[in-house]
Motif scaffolding. Structure first.
Motif, short mmCIF file in Angstrom:
data_model
loop_
_atom_site.label_atom_id
_atom_site.label_comp_id
_atom_site.label_asym_id
_atom_site.label_seq_id
_atom_site.Cartn_x
_atom_site.Cartn_y
_atom_site.Cartn_z
N ARG A 1 0.84 -1.21 0.00
CA ARG A 1 0.00 0.00 0.00
C ARG A 1 0.87 1.25 0.00
O ARG A 1 0.53 2.25 -0.63
CB ARG A 1 -0.91 -0.01 1.24
N VAL B 1 0.47 4.26 -2.68
CA VAL B 1 0.19 5.63 -2.25
C VAL B 1 1.31 6.56 -2.72
O VAL B 1 1.05 7.70 -3.14
CB VAL B 1 0.01 5.72 -0.72
N SER C 1 -4.02 7.44 8.22
CA SER C 1 -5.40 7.28 7.77
C SER C 1 -5.52 7.76 6.33
O SER C 1 -4.61 8.43 5.80
CB SER C 1 -6.35 8.11 8.66
N ASP C 2 -6.66 7.45 5.70
CA ASP C 2 -6.93 7.97 4.36
C ASP C 2 -7.04 9.49 4.39
O ASP C 2 -6.70 10.16 3.41
CB ASP C 2 -8.22 7.35 3.82
N GLU C 3 -7.51 10.02 5.50
CA GLU C 3 -7.59 11.48 5.65
C GLU C 3 -6.21 12.10 5.58
O GLU C 3 -6.03 13.18 4.99
CB GLU C 3 -8.25 11.83 6.98
N ILE D 1 -3.71 11.01 3.83
CA ILE D 1 -3.30 11.00 2.42
C ILE D 1 -3.90 12.21 1.70
O ILE D 1 -3.23 12.90 0.92
CB ILE D 1 -3.74 9.70 1.74
N THR D 2 -5.16 12.48 1.98
CA THR D 2 -5.81 13.67 1.42
C THR D 2 -5.11 14.94 1.89
O THR D 2 -4.87 15.86 1.11
CB THR D 2 -7.29 13.71 1.82
#
Length: 244
Positions: free
Chosen positions: A21, A25, A212-214, A216-217
């Motif tokens: 992952r 990413v 978290s995915d947050e 990455i944003t």
């Protein structure tokens, strides 16, 4: 009895990004930065000026002075962020400390090239850094203090990634337009970045701090915000030198 000490990075949390992952990413982040480089070239006047055959001396001299100041200001902001990182991830802090050890005095390399053009150390000391450079340093302090130290590492990743992509062309062009004997400091700086693979080093740190995915944003948001602050400096520089 309950331990009152918190946020010491004693407890090792499982990584959010596993090896596969992490690479996915990283590719996503790098693709995003590639679009930001295209945007930069399309929106920043004289974006590729240092790659040209005739370099505006006032423009070039100011970039050297500003590089000295930017490194000096950022090392303070980055060490502040390092303190914050030590409280959340010891491994990331160790890697970031090693990176700072390599980069800490690189302002002297740009000062060396400035002196080859007749810009004395006293002139650099007496030249106030750009308002936008001061804004950038203040932004990174704010991010470390009130948001996430992750955002400060984003600055280092952005700089290292774009250096890997863009600076080799600039160094080749400057060797012809300015003289290879006058860019030895910048060449040495680039060589360190490439040989030590600072882009990968920065990703190793970011991947430890992304939880978290947050996050990455948020990494993409930080890249965009930092680029806007850098952009304002170069727009003003163009207006005061090349356009003047």
């Amino acid at each position: 009895m309950i331990n009152r000490i918190k946020d010491t990075a004693i407890i090792r949390q499982p990584l959010f990004l596993g090896p596969e992952r992490s690479q996915d990413v990283k590719r996503e982040i790098d693709d995003f930065l590639d679009t930001k480089i295209i945007e930069w070239n399309n929106t920043v006047p004289s974006a590729k000026h240092l790659e040209g055959k005739q370099v505006n001396q006032a423009y070039y001299r100011q970039t050297l002075i500003e590089h000295c100041w930017r490194i000096r200001l950022m090392r303070s902001a980055q060490c502040h962020a390092l303190h914050k990182i030590t409280r959340v991830n010891a491994e990331a802090a160790q890697l970031y400390a090693a990176y700072q050890d390599e980069e800490m005095l690189h302002d002297t390399l740009f000062m060396q090239d400035a002196e080859s053009l007749g810009i004395s150390k006293e002139t650099i000391y007496q030249t106030e850094p750009s308002f936008y450079t001061r804004l950038l340093a203040g932004f990174l302090y704010f991010v470390a203090e009130h948001e996430k130290p992750l955002g400060v590492v984003c600055y280092s990743y952005l700089v290292e990634y774009t250096t890997q992509k863009i600076t080799p062309k600039q160094i080749t062009a400057l060797a012809d337009s300015v003289g290879s004997d006058k860019i030895t400091g910048q060449a040495a700086h680039l060589n360190t970045d490439l040989v030590e693979d600072h882009t990968q080093e920065m990703w190793d740190i970011l991947s430890l701090l992304i939880e978290s995915d947050e996050d990455i944003t948020d990494v993409k948001r930080y890249f965009a915000e930092i680029q806007e602050l850098l952009k304002m400096f170069f727009v003003e520089l163009h207006e005061k030198t090349i356009q003047a």
